[in-house]
Each structure stands twice: as C-alpha cells, then as structure tokens.
Design an enzyme around this catalytic site. Structure first.
Site, PDB file in Angstrom:
ATOM      1  NE  ARG A   1      -3.819   0.206   2.205  1.00 22.14           N
ATOM      2  CZ  ARG A   1      -4.586   0.616   3.211  1.00 22.14           C
ATOM      3  NH1 ARG A   1      -4.615  -0.067   4.358  1.00 22.14           N
ATOM      4  NH2 ARG A   1      -5.326   1.712   3.088  1.00 22.14           N
TER       5      ARG A   1
ATOM      6  CB  CYS B   1      -1.724   3.723   9.543  1.00 18.64           C
ATOM      7  SG  CYS B   1      -3.111   4.164  10.617  1.00 18.64           S
TER       8      CYS B   1
END
Length: 279
Positions: free
Chosen positions: A180, A235
C-alpha cells in the site's frame, strides 16, 4: 508498565480494585463482530469499547476514516466504565494489537498515565487457559480530569507544512504494509500511494506472535533514525499507526506525534500530491 503487560500479570491482578480492563476487539468490514465476541465471552470485569462507536467520531468529508472521537463524549464513556485518573487500565483486542493500541493512545492523549496494552490479547489469554465470562459488568460512574496532551497529535496543517518544505522535518512514517505504501494496491482509499517524503515502517513488524517486541528490538527497527528526531506517524485511518507510536516510544523516541486522520484524510483533499514507489 509504561506500554504493555503480560497475561500472567493480569491474571494475578484480575480482581484488584484499582484495575479496569477494556475489551477493544473489532473486525474491519464486519463492525458488529467485536461486540458479538464480547457478549459471547471476555476477560472477567472487562468493559467493551467499539472502534467505530466509541473510539472514533462519525466520518465526514475530511478527518479520515476513523476520526478521533469528541473529547467530551469520550471522557463520558470512560467515566461510565469506572475509569478515573487513579485506575490502572488494561486494554486488549483479539491479539493483533492495533485496536488496543488505539485505546491506549486515546487515553494517554486525555492525560491518563496508567494504561497498558495486554500482550497477545484475548487469544493469548484463552490459550493460557485463564478464566472468561459472559457476565457484563456494571461500574459506578467515575470522575476523570482531562489533561490533554496536544504534543501527541499532529494536525493536517502540520503534515502539509512538512510536505511543502525541503528538509522534511519532522520525519513522516507510513505504518501501512509495503504494497500500500508503494501504491501497488489500495483497497480502501481514493488513490494509491503515500504522503510525499514519508518512509515506510510496517506496524506489524513491531510485534511478534501478538506481543510487542522489547525495546532493544524496537530500537533496531528504527536504527537509521535519531531518537531525538521529531516524528509524525500515520497509517490508513489512524488505527494501525498507534502500535507504531508505542513502538517508537519503546525505542526511546521522545518527540512522536500521531496524524490521526492519516492517509485517508490526506487524500480527501483532491489537490494534495501523493508519491508511489520506495523512498
């Protein structure tokens, strides 16, 4: 006891008057599962805190997928759970560590000093053969005094300022998995990639079989950084950055902030740039 405790300690202090246990089990994509698991069985005396109903505010245009809860409302929730400033609070989840870390960070942000994460979580507790129950406890409402620690929180404006300056200080740490971070996949957010200039430290590498690695191993994870460096950790939505926040503190980093809105907040502003690939 600054950050984590083991199941043996909790078992010995299970009936201590000064201890409050908080069950934070949750499953992304199945938001009712955590509460259902709690109702089936939990550590005796534990109260349940739901990631989306109590540990987050409702989603809006900006603020990310798990915005921080309203401070006054969250204060009321912890008071209903019998938590005052004197209690030792033990937070646990299923064993992954991220949801309990979210609660840990929030309570520390409110100024509570005695809150820790249970290593191995509920999974480790059950595997050790310790007692569980389906009884839902009731506690007398406590009184909690707020002492907000603003130095723990990075705003969107702070992060934007870091991105726009050349020296990239504070250092941005992206806590998501490598795929990611580099933009190879993005299953949730609007656009793949990461905040420009961020380095990648996957949060799960700070744990081993459900337990936080010790301070020596955490220092090794962040060995290329100076512990005096200011850090902003993020995050996808501010949840899995919390265990990385704890890991950095265990490693001796003093100046650490959490960007609560995280990547999902960053890309909610269409004009914001993103980077792909490794730094």
């Amino acid at each position: 006891m600054d950050f984590v405790i083991n199941k043996e300690w909790l078992n010995e202090h299970l009936n201590s008057e000064g201890v409050v246990i908080v069950d934070c089990r949750f499953e992304l994509g199945n938001p009712d599962k955590g509460a259902g698991l709690y109702e089936e069985n939990h550590i005796p005396g534990a109260v349940y805190f739901d990631l989306e109903k109590q540990l987050s505010a409702p989603i809006s245009k900006h603020g990310g997928r798990h915005p921080l809860p309203d401070i006054v409302q969250f204060k009321s929730e912890i008071e209903k759970a019998g938590i005052d400033n004197t209690k030792t609070v033990i937070a646990y989840d299923g064993g992954e560590g991220s949801y309990a870390s979210r609660f840990w960070w929030l309570l520390r942000f409110l100024g509570h000093e005695k809150v820790v994460v249970l290593n191995e979580g509920f999974k480790g507790w059950v595997e050790a053969g310790y007692m569980t129950t389906e009884d839902i406890p009731e506690y007398e409402t406590a009184e909690f005094t707020l002492n907000i620690r603003r130095e723990m929180l990075a705003s969107y404006e702070e992060v934007k300022e870091v991105v726009e300056q050349e020296d990239k200080s504070p250092i941005l740490i992206d806590s998501r998995e490598d795929r990611r971070y580099i933009g190879e996949v993005e299953p949730i957010d609007r656009i793949p990639g990461h905040i420009p200039g961020a380095i990648n430290k996957f949060w799960a590498e700070g744990l081993e079989q459900g337990s936080f690695k010790d301070s020596k191993k955490q220092k090794k994870r962040f060995a290329e950084l100076d512990s005096k460096d200011p850090i902003i950790v993020y995050c996808g939505s501010g949840v899995t950055a919390a265990p990385n926040y704890i890991a950095l503190k265990m490693a001796g980093f003093d100046n650490v902030k959490l960007y609560a809105g995280s990547y999902s907040d960053w890309v909610s502003y269409e004009e914001n740039p993103v980077e792909k690939g490794k730094k």
